[in-house]
Write an enzyme that holds these catalytic residues in place. Sequence first.
Site, PDB file in Angstrom:
ATOM      1  N   ASN A 143       0.850  -1.188   0.000  1.00 16.41           N
ATOM      2  CA  ASN A 143       0.000   0.000   0.000  1.00 16.41           C
ATOM      3  C   ASN A 143       0.884   1.235   0.000  1.00 16.41           C
ATOM      4  OD1 ASN A 143      -2.799   1.357   0.692  1.00 16.41           O
ATOM      5  ND2 ASN A 143      -1.302   2.249   2.093  1.00 16.41           N
ATOM      6  N   ASP A 254      -4.790  20.184  10.309  1.00 12.12           N
ATOM      7  CA  ASP A 254      -5.425  19.250   9.378  1.00 12.12           C
ATOM      8  C   ASP A 254      -6.097  20.019   8.241  1.00 12.12           C
ATOM      9  OD1 ASP A 254      -8.047  20.052  10.098  1.00 12.12           O
ATOM     10  OD2 ASP A 254      -8.173  18.561  11.686  1.00 12.12           O
TER      11      ASP A 254
END
Length: 447
Positions: A143, A254
């Site tokens: 991944n 974020d």
Amino acid sequence: MDLRKFLTELRGEGLLKYVDDELSINYEIPYVLTKFDKGPTLEFRNVREHRDAHVVGNLVNTRDKVYRALGVKSDVDFYRRLLWAEDAAVSYRPRETNNAVYDPLPSVDLTKLPIPRYFELEPGPCLTSAVVIGMDVREGILNASIHRLTPIGPDRFVIRLVPRHLFRIYVRNKEIGKDTPIAIAWGLHPAILIAAASSPPFGVFELNMANALLNGSLEVKVLDNGVPAPAHAEVVMEGYILANEEAKEGPCMDILGTYDEVRVQPVVRITRIYVRRDAPLIAQALVAGYSEHRLLMGIEKEAKIWQFVSNVVPEVKSVRLTDGGCGWLHAVVAIKKQSDGDPKNAIMAAFAAHPSLKHVVVVDDDINVDDPTDIEWAIATRFRADEDLVVISHVRGSTLDPVALDPVQGITTKVGIDATRPIKSDVSRFKKGVIPASIDVNKLRIE
């Protein structure tokens, strides 16, 4: 193709500017990048703390640059190409090579790398633009994804692992008492970043997707821990996510432009650092919460929304995760409506495609999805709340939502707005007036 070739192309198009003033990697370079948030890519060639490195930022901070990187011309071309790359990934395994452009450093010391420091309340420098490639040691599943990495020692990061595919690999390895082998690649062609920011099904390797997007030109070097890394990265770090070591992570910025909460997260131990041999090193800075972050995180979701809505509506013109929605929580979908039921189907499909989505507005195809005023005009003139409002209560959304009823699961209320004109209405009542003149006002002599 690598980062340097893409930068050369941007420079040739006037989309890359050099900054030769001496600036610090701590706060100063990130601050300048925010002041050119939707402007040119900037390459800082006089970094105070790292004379042997350049820092590049705002690499793909506009949709035009993303499309240039992939060789596409329009929204729909991009959606189709990215979705095709996901389907084609199994046939596009990158070619392995021993001729990588980087060499190992004699020792591991993360403080020697030009990792920027961004926001005042963050605990220190933060690596925000690197791709982490992890491997399931039992089945060899790979991944590639982008994760926030905060240095906590000369050979250690704490990594923010959201419960997605790399987290799943980490848990699977931890269950058998194994550390997770990883490579951290930094300074990459945008196609690799776009692929790594996508969410294909578990087991679809994002570097295969990147290779498809790059027409089969991606090469990888297999590191000593068995993990492949892009052979043309500026920096590659080899290491492990430790099964039995954790540390506090955050507070860090974020995508919403707010600080994420402090959490206990896994620790990464770096065993070797490779750096590109042809100096200067080019390090990529990515400022969380600004345009580049929002585009990389959200543009693949636009493709998925387009795909899902296209399954229920005959023609979808464009999808936008809006700036005001932080490129994540709000979407606008422009459709060519054929039935008064189409918009509500589109609303439900959009929520299914992107579960973090909180509000979605469906508009007609004459509305410019990049113009907030045009979208608001559609709501003002084509939306009637008693018929055109969809409210879904107590449903899972984004854990980033500050007003979620349950922040752990992101339980919230979702709203859909049908801002399309009724099918049987008099179209003339919904059209904007047009002045039939074609004068180039930029050529007028106005004093």
